[in-house]
Scaffold this motif. Structure first.
Motif, PDB file in Angstrom:
ATOM      1  N   TRP A   1      45.850  52.976  43.465  1.00 54.27           N
ATOM      2  CA  TRP A   1      45.015  51.790  43.854  1.00 54.27           C
ATOM      3  C   TRP A   1      45.121  51.221  45.020  1.00 54.27           C
ATOM      4  CZ3 TRP A   1      46.459  49.036  38.464  1.00 54.27           C
ATOM      5  CH2 TRP A   1      45.936  49.415  37.513  1.00 54.27           C
TER       6      TRP A   1
ATOM      7  N   HIS B   1      43.142  41.500  46.005  1.00 52.26           N
ATOM      8  CA  HIS B   1      41.795  42.549  45.713  1.00 52.26           C
ATOM      9  C   HIS B   1      42.405  43.820  45.302  1.00 52.26           C
ATOM     10  CE1 HIS B   1      38.135  44.742  47.105  1.00 52.26           C
ATOM     11  NE2 HIS B   1      37.834  44.384  45.945  1.00 52.26           N
TER      12      HIS B   1
ATOM     13  N   LEU C   1      41.531  47.736  44.152  1.00 54.67           N
ATOM     14  CA  LEU C   1      40.297  48.733  44.243  1.00 54.67           C
ATOM     15  C   LEU C   1      40.828  50.041  43.387  1.00 54.67           C
ATOM     16  CD1 LEU C   1      37.397  48.308  45.500  1.00 54.67           C
ATOM     17  CD2 LEU C   1      38.329  49.843  47.063  1.00 54.67           C
TER      18      LEU C   1
ATOM     19  N   GLU D   1      36.797  47.011  40.760  1.00 62.78           N
ATOM     20  CA  GLU D   1      37.559  46.360  41.318  1.00 62.78           C
ATOM     21  C   GLU D   1      38.078  45.116  40.810  1.00 62.78           C
ATOM     22  OE1 GLU D   1      35.462  44.638  44.924  1.00 62.78           O
ATOM     23  OE2 GLU D   1      33.688  44.026  43.673  1.00 62.78           O
TER      24      GLU D   1
ATOM     25  N   TRP E   1      31.881  48.943  41.385  1.00 68.86           N
ATOM     26  CA  TRP E   1      31.495  49.117  42.818  1.00 68.86           C
ATOM     27  C   TRP E   1      30.935  50.401  43.180  1.00 68.86           C
ATOM     28  CZ3 TRP E   1      33.686  52.478  46.185  1.00 68.86           C
ATOM     29  CH2 TRP E   1      34.911  53.117  46.135  1.00 68.86           C
TER      30      TRP E   1
END
Length: 201
Positions: free
Chosen positions: A146, A162, A164, A182, A198
């Motif tokens: 990640w 954040h 992802l 996300e 996303w």
């Protein structure tokens, strides 16, 4: 003592239009940006009014290397840092006219609203804790580790973690395509603010 000195300085700027910055942190680097110190003094006052004087004094530093004198306006930059929490780092910028008035109709980036929403200025969750929260929230594992970043979210108007997850990717450069999930996490209390897919087509 330092807080008292800053109060005196800010008052002097408002009343007398001081032409330079006298607080220790502002003078760590020479102003070679082309943005007058008077403009930065006005910017200091504005930023302090949004974050509160104590938070501004402790966590914000002028970044002359990114500041710009533009056509009819100035772009001022600051760095947000917290020495006690190395993961806290942010770029802050906004615009003022040639007389030092903040152009509120232009983009303002990275300014937390500490006075009205004090929780947006509490950065209690570190990176490892954020990753654990993402795992517990069911963020998909993906095809590679990640990507986790402490950053400003214009969408939420606050700093977030954040994280992802990439589930597919192909191509390179202009032909790059990818997708995944996300998660946006509050650094204040670990609340999951957003969890969604996303895509880059």
């Amino acid at each position: 003592m330092r807080t008292k000195m800053l109060k005196i300085f800010l008052s002097a700027v408002v009343i007398f239009g001081a032409l330079s910055c006298s607080c220790p942190k502002c003078s760590k680097r020479e102003n070679v940006s082309g943005v007058p110190n008077l403009i930065y003094s006005q910017a200091d006052i504005y930023l302090s009014s949004k974050t509160g004087e104590k938070f501004f004094e402790e966590y914000f530093y002028r970044d002359y290397t990114k500041a710009k004198a533009l056509d009819g306006k100035y772009e001022v930059h600051y760095t947000l840092t917290d020495p006690a929490r190395p993961y806290v780092y942010g770029d802050v910028y906004f615009y003022l006219d040639l007389k030092g008035k903040v152009l509120e109709n232009y983009e303002q980036y990275g300014i937390p609203q500490c006075k009205t929403m004090p929780e947006t200025c509490e950065f209690n969750i570190n990176k490892q804790e954020a990753l654990t929260i993402a795992k517990d929230a069911g963020l998909i594992k993906g095809i590679r580790p990640w990507d986790a970043a402490f950053r400003w979210s214009p969408e939420l108007n606050m700093y977030i973690w954040h994280i992802l997850s990439t589930t597919s990717e192909r191509g390179t450069k202009r032909n790059y395509k990818a997708s995944g999930e996300e998660i946006m996490i509050s650094p204040y209390n670990g609340e999951v603010l957003k969890h969604r897919k996303w895509n880059i087509y």
